[in-house]
Design an enzyme around this catalytic site. Structure first.
Site, PDB file in Angstrom:
ATOM      1  N   GLU A  31     127.484  29.243  61.162  1.00  0.00           N
ATOM      2  CA  GLU A  31     127.337  30.601  60.638  1.00  0.00           C
ATOM      3  C   GLU A  31     128.535  31.374  61.178  1.00  0.00           C
ATOM      4  O   GLU A  31     128.799  31.343  62.381  1.00  0.00           O
ATOM      5  CB  GLU A  31     126.055  31.257  61.137  1.00  0.00           C
ATOM      6  CG  GLU A  31     125.902  32.659  60.563  1.00  0.00           C
ATOM      7  CD  GLU A  31     124.737  33.452  61.142  1.00  0.00           C
ATOM      8  OE1 GLU A  31     124.185  33.050  62.176  1.00  0.00           O
ATOM      9  OE2 GLU A  31     124.392  34.482  60.542  1.00  0.00           O
ATOM     10  N   ARG A 258     122.621  19.372  72.002  1.00  0.00           N
ATOM     11  CA  ARG A 258     123.821  20.187  72.097  1.00  0.00           C
ATOM     12  C   ARG A 258     124.506  19.968  73.445  1.00  0.00           C
ATOM     13  O   ARG A 258     123.887  19.487  74.391  1.00  0.00           O
ATOM     14  CB  ARG A 258     123.501  21.656  71.878  1.00  0.00           C
ATOM     15  CG  ARG A 258     122.550  22.232  72.893  1.00  0.00           C
ATOM     16  CD  ARG A 258     122.540  23.755  72.837  1.00  0.00           C
ATOM     17  NE  ARG A 258     122.018  24.279  71.589  1.00  0.00           N
ATOM     18  CZ  ARG A 258     122.589  25.264  70.906  1.00  0.00           C
ATOM     19  NH1 ARG A 258     123.684  25.820  71.358  1.00  0.00           N
ATOM     20  NH2 ARG A 258     122.064  25.711  69.796  1.00  0.00           N
ATOM     21  N   LYS A 268     126.016  32.195  72.547  1.00  0.00           N
ATOM     22  CA  LYS A 268     126.722  33.283  71.890  1.00  0.00           C
ATOM     23  C   LYS A 268     126.477  34.595  72.620  1.00  0.00           C
ATOM     24  O   LYS A 268     127.389  35.395  72.827  1.00  0.00           O
ATOM     25  CB  LYS A 268     126.197  33.397  70.452  1.00  0.00           C
ATOM     26  CG  LYS A 268     127.282  33.192  69.414  1.00  0.00           C
ATOM     27  CD  LYS A 268     126.668  32.984  68.039  1.00  0.00           C
ATOM     28  CE  LYS A 268     127.174  31.701  67.440  1.00  0.00           C
ATOM     29  NZ  LYS A 268     126.526  31.350  66.172  1.00  0.00           N
TER      30      LYS A 268
END
Length: 749
Positions: A31, A258, A268
RNA sequence: UGGGGUAUCGCCAAGCGGUAAGGCACUAGUUUUUGGUACUGGUAUUCGGGGGUUCGAAUCCCUCUACCCCAUCCA
């Protein structure tokens, strides 16, 4: 590619072989709402890497379904990251927003199928109706709207007749699903916001769960690889594609863990906090694990790709040691970059018996780096060395300059300390030294042995440069927040001294500053007037480690004491069964327990027992092998019957076949549903018990593995298993293992 | 308190019923005009715990434990 495959490669190969996939198509679908970091690099490595490995292709797709968060600057950063890492995406960059019209059509189709409805409850009520993890949810009253009503409402949503939040489109799945994600997930919401690409064309936007699977499908993706937290979303992914009855081929989702690295943060939110709170200098601050930061620090794309390859891909949540990352950049740079001398903390040396000046010829590379190139190194009476490289009262094992110990100036002469000059505080400010004229590097006839060679610069010709020394951003291995920041993560040295050739010739942008580490000419702040170098990583320093032992790593966590939880008590029914199995049939207590507690298993057992009175062997195979199959498949899918199992065990009982063969036969029964006797006959699986035949095979095996025979005789008893395995392999598993063991024990004595 | 995952050396990670790969870190030594590099060796009698099945289990079965994810109109 490494020799061992990761689980995704295994899946891909299987799918290719079975024909499930004709062609491998992957995609990297971020995204565009933040700057990419090394975690993205891992995803890029996996998706582009798999496509490359299997002659497929990989798309770059911006998952831009939320107009309030996304921006085109992130699109650029993402594209840049992929390119920098050395990958090429197939065709143009894709955008989920390119598919909005098509996705919208699919939504209408779902409505027409009665599989989606417009819900009009507010957020709070929706949350209540969703239930909890332990309680089923309830459908809202709007779920009963007719297809026509839904179509009309959805159309009016699209036209912009409603405010944000008034209505949503939901899939009609199951409000009591154990998987919370399946409780009528949202597929569209109203958002009167300007999208960075589609502007105001749309005021309804598809949710991730609806848009992602369809985008994958539209692009012909074969393997949709994402991180672990989407495991629960896989059910929706499949539901949408299945319900829409889309033409194959269709994509399948697979999840991996991850990347986590210690002493840094990857989320983030935390990264944003660091940048916006000015704890670092922007998104490309070299201390950040962002691609921009790593790149500015001087990391090469090759080293990052190697790192991703080395840490591997698996499903276990893990935290990789930064040392692993540091290793890959050192390994990459070591054979590539020129060695030069830079003094970071200068100490003046005056060589009293040297007059005039000269230029030394110095190779840029050490002998073990097969590269050509050299520069002129000015030498004179006044030079600077590293303050650390002189010690008036040296600790044991100190190799550098001391009042008693001479040292070589790298590429130059050997010098010895004559006099120490101190200021009023007792700080050493200068050394008076003398040099040995016959000790010149390359033509040394002095015969003096020194313990080390140190770096230095000539006082007159050295150039002043700025050096930025970076250390880990956090002092805590698993940082929680800004309170864990390392206050010394950045040290700016304004007046380091570097040999002139580096800034005059600029032979490279990355260097090894001899004995200090790898450095990179800062791509932004470097100017001819003020050169700036960033420290990429230090050299391995086994001396530094000895002198200032790092705070001992929290020692090996003790093996946790395991506390046994409470076992659920049996019902009286199970209790009865258990007693009968244990007492009546003389079954092993554990086996009886397993059987008694599982209704399907005990029923299966009873049926088999009715055919063959061999309770122990039947119970064993049923509580193990049969149990496995029943766990993995529904009753209807099972191709074998209790009667067949009885037949199988009968052959074990009369020693026609061994237990091992029985398991082989069972696998076959699972796959084909054939009768055990037929399988044994057609494959010739009858057990070999003849000691003579087995003995011969053992001899052959021993002959082929003389070293292991030696090892065994030397006491490595573990190898018995190896030999049994070899003999069994040679007979396709048909040799009677008990006899093999006996014979082997004799022969190997 | 449901569901979905995961657990193999200090950190990653292969392994899928027959001798516990490999990398990082650590450590000892050799080479070295970088206390770097390279090279050679040492590092898990044991796979989260306990049982069971098997000639043989990290691998199959049972059970317990720990950790991660899921109740955003985020992705």
């Amino acid at each position: 590619m490494k020799e061992s495959k990761n689980f995704l490669q295994t899946i891909v190969e299987k799918d290719l072989q079975s024909g499930k996939s004709k062609e491998i198509v992957t995609r990297f679908p971020p995204e565009p709402n933040g700057f990419p970091h090394i975690g993205h690099a891992k995803s890029i490595f996996i998706n582009f890497g798999i496509a490359r490995d299997y002659n497929g292709h990989c798309n770059l797709r911006m998952d831009d379904t939320n107009p309030t968060k996304e921006d085109t600057k992130y699109v650029e950063a993402l594209k840049d990251a992929v390119t920098w890492l050395g990958y090429e995406w197939e065709g143009n960059v894709r955008f989920t927003s390119d598919y909005f019209a098509q996705i919208h059509k699919y939504a209408m189709q779902l409505i027409k199928m009665g599989k989606a409805y417009v819900d009009s409850v507010d957020e709070e009520e929706m949350r209540e109706l969703r239930g909890t993890v332990t309680e089923a949810g309830k459908r809202s009253k709007y779920a009963s709207r007719t297809v026509e009503e839904n179509l009309d409402m959805f159309e009016r949503m699209r036209k912009g007749e409603f405010q944000d939040g008034e209505h949503v489109l939901r899939a009609k799945i199951d409000m009591s699903a154990a998987n919370m994600k399946m409780r009528d997930p949202l597929m569209y919401r109203i958002r009167h916001a300007e999208h960075f690409r589609t502007g105001n064309e749309w005021c309804i936007y598809p949710m991730y769960d609806f848009a992602h699977c369809l985008s994958d499908y539209i692009e012909g993706v074969s393997h949709s690889i994402c991180t672990l937290e989407f495991e629960n979303n896989r059910d929706i992914y499949n539901w949408v594609l299945d319900t829409l009855e889309l033409e194959p081929p269709r994509p399948y989702q697979h999840e991996f863990a991850r990347l986590g690295i210690n002493y840094t943060v990857m989320s983030k939110r935390k990264l944003l906090e660091l940048v916006e709170g000015k704890y670092v200098n922007g998104w490309d601050d070299p201390r950040l694990p962002t691609i921009a930061g790593l790149r500015r620090k001087g990391y090469t794309p090759e080293s990052i790709v190697t790192f991703c390859d080395q840490v591997g891909i698996a499903k276990a949540n893990s935290m990789v040691d930064v040392a692993q990352l540091e290793f890959t950049i050192r390994a990459d740079l070591n054979p590539k970059v020129p060695r030069v001398m830079c003094v970071i903390d200068p100490l003046k040396i005056t060589i009293e018996n040297y007059e005039g000046s000269e230029e030394l010829n110095a190779s840029y590379y050490p002998d073990d780096v097969p590269k050509e190139g050299s520069r002129k190194l000015p030498f004179s009476r006044e030079i600077y060395i590293e303050r650390d490289d002189f010690e008036e009262n040296p600790p044991k094992g100190y190799f550098r300059l001391t009042p008693e110990q001479p040292v070589r100036l790298k590429h130059g002469y050997i010098i010895a300390c004559k006099e120490i000059i101190k200021d009023s505080d007792g700080k050493v400010i200068e050394i008076k030294a003398e040099y040995y004229p016959t000790s010149k590097s390359g033509s040394d006839t002095s015969g003096i042995k020194v313990k080390s060679a140190i770096h230095w610069v000539s006082a007159d010709e050295a150039k002043k440069v700025e050096v930025r020394l970076y250390d880990r951003l956090y002092s805590s291995e698993m940082p929680e927040g800004i309170e864990d920041l390392n206050p010394n993560s950045l040290q700016v040295i304004k007046d380091a001294l570097i040999e002139p050739a580096v800034v005059q010739e600029r032979p490279d942008e990355r260097f090894q500053f001899e004995r200090q580490g790898y450095f990179f000419a800062d791509p932004i702040d470097y100017t001819d007037e003020k050169p700036v170098y960033n420290k990429i990583v230090g050299l391995k320093d086994s001396w530094g480690k000895k002198t200032k032992p790092t705070p001992p790593k929290p020692e090996a966590k003790e093996k946790k004491v395991q506390i046994d939880g409470e076992v659920v008590p049996m019902t009286s029914e199970q209790e009865k069964l258990f007693t009968r199995y244990k007492e009546g049939l003389k079954l092993n207590g554990e086996v009886a327990n397993t059987l008694a507690r599982d209704e399907d298993l005990s029923a299966f057992f009873e049926e088999a027992l009715a055919v063959l009175n061999s309770p122990t062997n039947l119970a064993n195979i049923i509580t193990n092998e049969v149990a496995r199959e029943m766990k993995q498949h529904t009753k209807e899918e099972l191709k074998f019957t209790p009667q067949q199992i009885a037949e199988l065990i009968k052959m074990v009982d009369d020693t026609t076949i061994s237990n091992k063969i029985a398991k082989q036969v069972f696998e076959e029964m699972v796959n084909s549903g054939a009768n055990p006797e037929e399988i044994v006959e057609s494959k010739g699986l009858v057990q070999i018990s003849d000691p003579e035949i087995i003995g011969k095979i053992i001899d052959e095996v021993m002959e082929k593995n003389p070293d292991n025979v030696e090892k065994f005789k030397a006491g490595n008893k573990k190898l018995l298993g190896f030999f049994v395995g070899q003999v069994l392999k040679a007979t396709d598993g048909k040799a009677n293992p008990k006899i093999v063991n006996q014979l082997l024990a004799q022969k190997l004595q």
